[in-house]
Design a protein around this motif. Structure first.
Motif, PDB file in Angstrom:
ATOM      1  N   TYR A  65      44.705  12.494  35.738  1.00  0.00           N
ATOM      2  CA  TYR A  65      45.312  11.882  34.558  1.00  0.00           C
ATOM      3  C   TYR A  65      44.619  10.549  34.316  1.00  0.00           C
ATOM      4  O   TYR A  65      44.342   9.818  35.264  1.00  0.00           O
ATOM      5  CB  TYR A  65      46.814  11.681  34.782  1.00  0.00           C
ATOM      6  CG  TYR A  65      47.497  10.971  33.637  1.00  0.00           C
ATOM      7  CD1 TYR A  65      47.588  11.570  32.392  1.00  0.00           C
ATOM      8  CD2 TYR A  65      48.025   9.708  33.810  1.00  0.00           C
ATOM      9  CE1 TYR A  65      48.198  10.916  31.341  1.00  0.00           C
ATOM     10  CE2 TYR A  65      48.643   9.047  32.760  1.00  0.00           C
ATOM     11  CZ  TYR A  65      48.729   9.657  31.528  1.00  0.00           C
ATOM     12  OH  TYR A  65      49.323   9.007  30.482  1.00  0.00           O
ATOM     13  N   GLY A  66      44.356  10.222  33.040  1.00  0.00           N
ATOM     14  CA  GLY A  66      43.467   9.102  32.808  1.00  0.00           C
ATOM     15  C   GLY A  66      43.870   7.999  31.860  1.00  0.00           C
ATOM     16  O   GLY A  66      43.054   7.157  31.533  1.00  0.00           O
ATOM     17  N   SER A  67      45.112   7.947  31.402  1.00  0.00           N
ATOM     18  CA  SER A  67      45.480   6.872  30.478  1.00  0.00           C
ATOM     19  C   SER A  67      45.659   5.553  31.222  1.00  0.00           C
ATOM     20  O   SER A  67      46.242   5.513  32.304  1.00  0.00           O
ATOM     21  CB  SER A  67      46.781   7.220  29.761  1.00  0.00           C
ATOM     22  OG  SER A  67      47.192   6.127  28.957  1.00  0.00           O
ATOM     23  N   TYR A  68      45.171   4.485  30.620  1.00  0.00           N
ATOM     24  CA  TYR A  68      45.353   3.135  31.161  1.00  0.00           C
ATOM     25  C   TYR A  68      46.385   2.340  30.355  1.00  0.00           C
ATOM     26  O   TYR A  68      46.599   1.179  30.607  1.00  0.00           O
ATOM     27  CB  TYR A  68      44.029   2.382  31.144  1.00  0.00           C
ATOM     28  CG  TYR A  68      43.136   2.647  32.336  1.00  0.00           C
ATOM     29  CD1 TYR A  68      42.701   1.607  33.148  1.00  0.00           C
ATOM     30  CD2 TYR A  68      42.718   3.934  32.658  1.00  0.00           C
ATOM     31  CE1 TYR A  68      41.883   1.837  34.230  1.00  0.00           C
ATOM     32  CE2 TYR A  68      41.895   4.181  33.736  1.00  0.00           C
ATOM     33  CZ  TYR A  68      41.481   3.129  34.523  1.00  0.00           C
ATOM     34  OH  TYR A  68      40.674   3.370  35.606  1.00  0.00           O
TER      35      TYR A  68
ATOM     36  N   VAL B  95      44.722  16.467  32.782  1.00  0.00           N
ATOM     37  CA  VAL B  95      45.792  16.196  31.817  1.00  0.00           C
ATOM     38  C   VAL B  95      45.278  15.069  30.932  1.00  0.00           C
ATOM     39  O   VAL B  95      45.064  13.950  31.405  1.00  0.00           O
ATOM     40  CB  VAL B  95      47.104  15.803  32.523  1.00  0.00           C
ATOM     41  CG1 VAL B  95      48.180  15.465  31.495  1.00  0.00           C
ATOM     42  CG2 VAL B  95      47.566  16.923  33.447  1.00  0.00           C
ATOM     43  N   THR B  96      45.082  15.366  29.654  1.00  0.00           N
ATOM     44  CA  THR B  96      44.393  14.401  28.803  1.00  0.00           C
ATOM     45  C   THR B  96      45.058  14.208  27.452  1.00  0.00           C
ATOM     46  O   THR B  96      45.480  15.162  26.810  1.00  0.00           O
ATOM     47  CB  THR B  96      42.918  14.834  28.589  1.00  0.00           C
ATOM     48  OG1 THR B  96      42.264  13.876  27.752  1.00  0.00           O
ATOM     49  CG2 THR B  96      42.824  16.219  27.980  1.00  0.00           C
TER      50      THR B  96
ATOM     51  N   GLY C  42      38.741  12.305  20.539  1.00  0.00           N
ATOM     52  CA  GLY C  42      37.912  12.385  21.737  1.00  0.00           C
ATOM     53  C   GLY C  42      38.722  12.262  23.015  1.00  0.00           C
ATOM     54  O   GLY C  42      39.953  12.302  23.011  1.00  0.00           O
ATOM     55  N   VAL C  43      37.997  12.107  24.113  1.00  0.00           N
ATOM     56  CA  VAL C  43      38.601  12.072  25.440  1.00  0.00           C
ATOM     57  C   VAL C  43      39.030  10.660  25.813  1.00  0.00           C
ATOM     58  O   VAL C  43      38.535   9.678  25.261  1.00  0.00           O
ATOM     59  CB  VAL C  43      37.623  12.628  26.497  1.00  0.00           C
ATOM     60  CG1 VAL C  43      37.255  14.060  26.171  1.00  0.00           C
ATOM     61  CG2 VAL C  43      36.382  11.765  26.616  1.00  0.00           C
ATOM     62  N   GLN C  44      39.933  10.575  26.767  1.00  0.00           N
ATOM     63  CA  GLN C  44      40.361   9.270  27.272  1.00  0.00           C
ATOM     64  C   GLN C  44      39.227   8.654  28.082  1.00  0.00           C
ATOM     65  O   GLN C  44      38.693   9.286  28.995  1.00  0.00           O
ATOM     66  CB  GLN C  44      41.582   9.413  28.166  1.00  0.00           C
ATOM     67  CG  GLN C  44      42.834   9.794  27.412  1.00  0.00           C
ATOM     68  CD  GLN C  44      43.962  10.148  28.350  1.00  0.00           C
ATOM     69  OE1 GLN C  44      43.759  10.816  29.348  1.00  0.00           O
ATOM     70  NE2 GLN C  44      45.157   9.715  28.012  1.00  0.00           N
ATOM     71  N   PRO C  45      38.863   7.405  27.785  1.00  0.00           N
ATOM     72  CA  PRO C  45      37.734   6.802  28.495  1.00  0.00           C
ATOM     73  C   PRO C  45      37.992   6.599  29.985  1.00  0.00           C
ATOM     74  O   PRO C  45      37.072   6.727  30.793  1.00  0.00           O
ATOM     75  CB  PRO C  45      37.525   5.460  27.776  1.00  0.00           C
ATOM     76  CG  PRO C  45      38.767   5.225  26.994  1.00  0.00           C
ATOM     77  CD  PRO C  45      39.385   6.545  26.723  1.00  0.00           C
ATOM     78  N   GLY C  46      39.231   6.318  30.378  1.00  0.00           N
ATOM     79  CA  GLY C  46      39.514   6.117  31.799  1.00  0.00           C
ATOM     80  C   GLY C  46      39.282   7.379  32.611  1.00  0.00           C
ATOM     81  O   GLY C  46      38.719   7.336  33.712  1.00  0.00           O
TER      82      GLY C  46
ATOM     83  N   VAL D 173      45.015  20.520  30.253  1.00  0.00           N
ATOM     84  CA  VAL D 173      46.336  20.370  29.658  1.00  0.00           C
ATOM     85  C   VAL D 173      46.272  19.116  28.795  1.00  0.00           C
ATOM     86  O   VAL D 173      46.043  18.022  29.303  1.00  0.00           O
ATOM     87  CB  VAL D 173      47.434  20.223  30.735  1.00  0.00           C
ATOM     88  CG1 VAL D 173      48.787  19.962  30.094  1.00  0.00           C
ATOM     89  CG2 VAL D 173      47.490  21.468  31.615  1.00  0.00           C
ATOM     90  N   SER D 174      46.432  19.277  27.493  1.00  0.00           N
ATOM     91  CA  SER D 174      46.317  18.128  26.593  1.00  0.00           C
ATOM     92  C   SER D 174      47.658  17.853  25.926  1.00  0.00           C
ATOM     93  O   SER D 174      48.549  18.696  25.910  1.00  0.00           O
ATOM     94  CB  SER D 174      45.236  18.373  25.537  1.00  0.00           C
ATOM     95  OG  SER D 174      45.546  19.511  24.755  1.00  0.00           O
ATOM     96  N   TYR D 175      47.765  16.658  25.368  1.00  0.00           N
ATOM     97  CA  TYR D 175      49.022  16.251  24.738  1.00  0.00           C
ATOM     98  C   TYR D 175      48.756  15.230  23.651  1.00  0.00           C
ATOM     99  O   TYR D 175      47.693  14.597  23.601  1.00  0.00           O
ATOM    100  CB  TYR D 175      49.980  15.649  25.779  1.00  0.00           C
ATOM    101  CG  TYR D 175      49.480  14.355  26.376  1.00  0.00           C
ATOM    102  CD1 TYR D 175      49.806  13.123  25.803  1.00  0.00           C
ATOM    103  CD2 TYR D 175      48.654  14.358  27.489  1.00  0.00           C
ATOM    104  CE1 TYR D 175      49.329  11.941  26.331  1.00  0.00           C
ATOM    105  CE2 TYR D 175      48.176  13.176  28.028  1.00  0.00           C
ATOM    106  CZ  TYR D 175      48.519  11.967  27.441  1.00  0.00           C
ATOM    107  OH  TYR D 175      48.037  10.799  27.967  1.00  0.00           O
ATOM    108  N   SER D 176      49.746  15.060  22.797  1.00  0.00           N
ATOM    109  CA  SER D 176      49.715  14.000  21.797  1.00  0.00           C
ATOM    110  C   SER D 176      51.135  13.747  21.318  1.00  0.00           C
ATOM    111  O   SER D 176      52.048  14.533  21.588  1.00  0.00           O
ATOM    112  CB  SER D 176      48.821  14.382  20.608  1.00  0.00           C
ATOM    113  OG  SER D 176      49.384  15.445  19.881  1.00  0.00           O
TER     114      SER D 176
END
Length: 196
Positions: free
Chosen positions: A9-12, A81-82, A88-92, A112-115
């Protein structure tokens, strides 16, 4: 044999809605008998890519990078999980994955993506397919896209309402697909040497 699955998982962001989806994925996999672990890019906090893991002399990579390299090598499969940032993709998350290469080889990956909106991170989902394949993973055909994440999972990662039920149905098929490829990959790695 128990499948060892790493969930990335990559959100900052400070208010990360996607973490509840990452938690759900880990909990669901463990409930199905897998050994799943969350790898949170923000918690690991690798620097912006300067040197890949393989570019460090043996034993000189930063501790967090060395530890993660071992976990990736020991895993049977991966789930990314992005969220979606400007189609585009999460930079983290991208930065974390780019620190490694050979460690990913010959293992399946699921996306697995979400918004917050209805498209469920579909653009990021699609973008990850090419990236993960280029890094040596087999990207499974099943995918999960969660739109309106706030109406799908509560703060603890528990599915809610009709959207939550839909997620549970979709995730079951997705997890079964990943399990099949994880077993196939594990057998090949045990009995055959790499093709190059």
């Amino acid at each position: 044999m128990t499948d060892r699955i790493l969930v990335f998982y990559g959100s900052y962001r400070s208010d990360r809605a996607g973490i509840r989806l990452a938690d759900y994925v880990v909990q669901a996999l463990n409930a199905q008998g897998a050994e799943a672990e969350l790898i949170d890019a923000k918690a690991i906090d690798l620097p912006m890519l300067d040197r890949m893991y393989k570019e460090y002399p043996e034993g000189e990579a930063p501790k967090a990078m060395e530890t993660l390299a071992g976990k990736i090598r020991d895993a049977d499969g991966f789930i990314f999980v992005t969220g979606e940032y400007n189609w585009g993709v999460q930079p983290g998350l991208k930065n974390l994955t780019d620190h490694f290469l050979e460690e990913w080889f010959w293992r399946p990956a699921g996306i697995v993506s979400y918004s917050a909106g209805r498209l469920g991170g579909a653009h990021a989902n699609l973008a990850w397919h090419g990236t993960l394949a280029e890094m040596g993973m087999v990207v499974i055909s099943s995918t999960v896209a969660v739109g309106q994440i706030g109406k799908t999972l509560d703060d603890t990662g528990t599915p809610i309402g009709d959207a939550g039920q839909s997620l549970e149905r979709a995730f079951g098929r997705f997890a079964e697909d990943l399990r099949w490829w994880a077993e196939a990959g594990r057998r090949q790695r045990e009995h055959r040497s790499p093709p190059f």
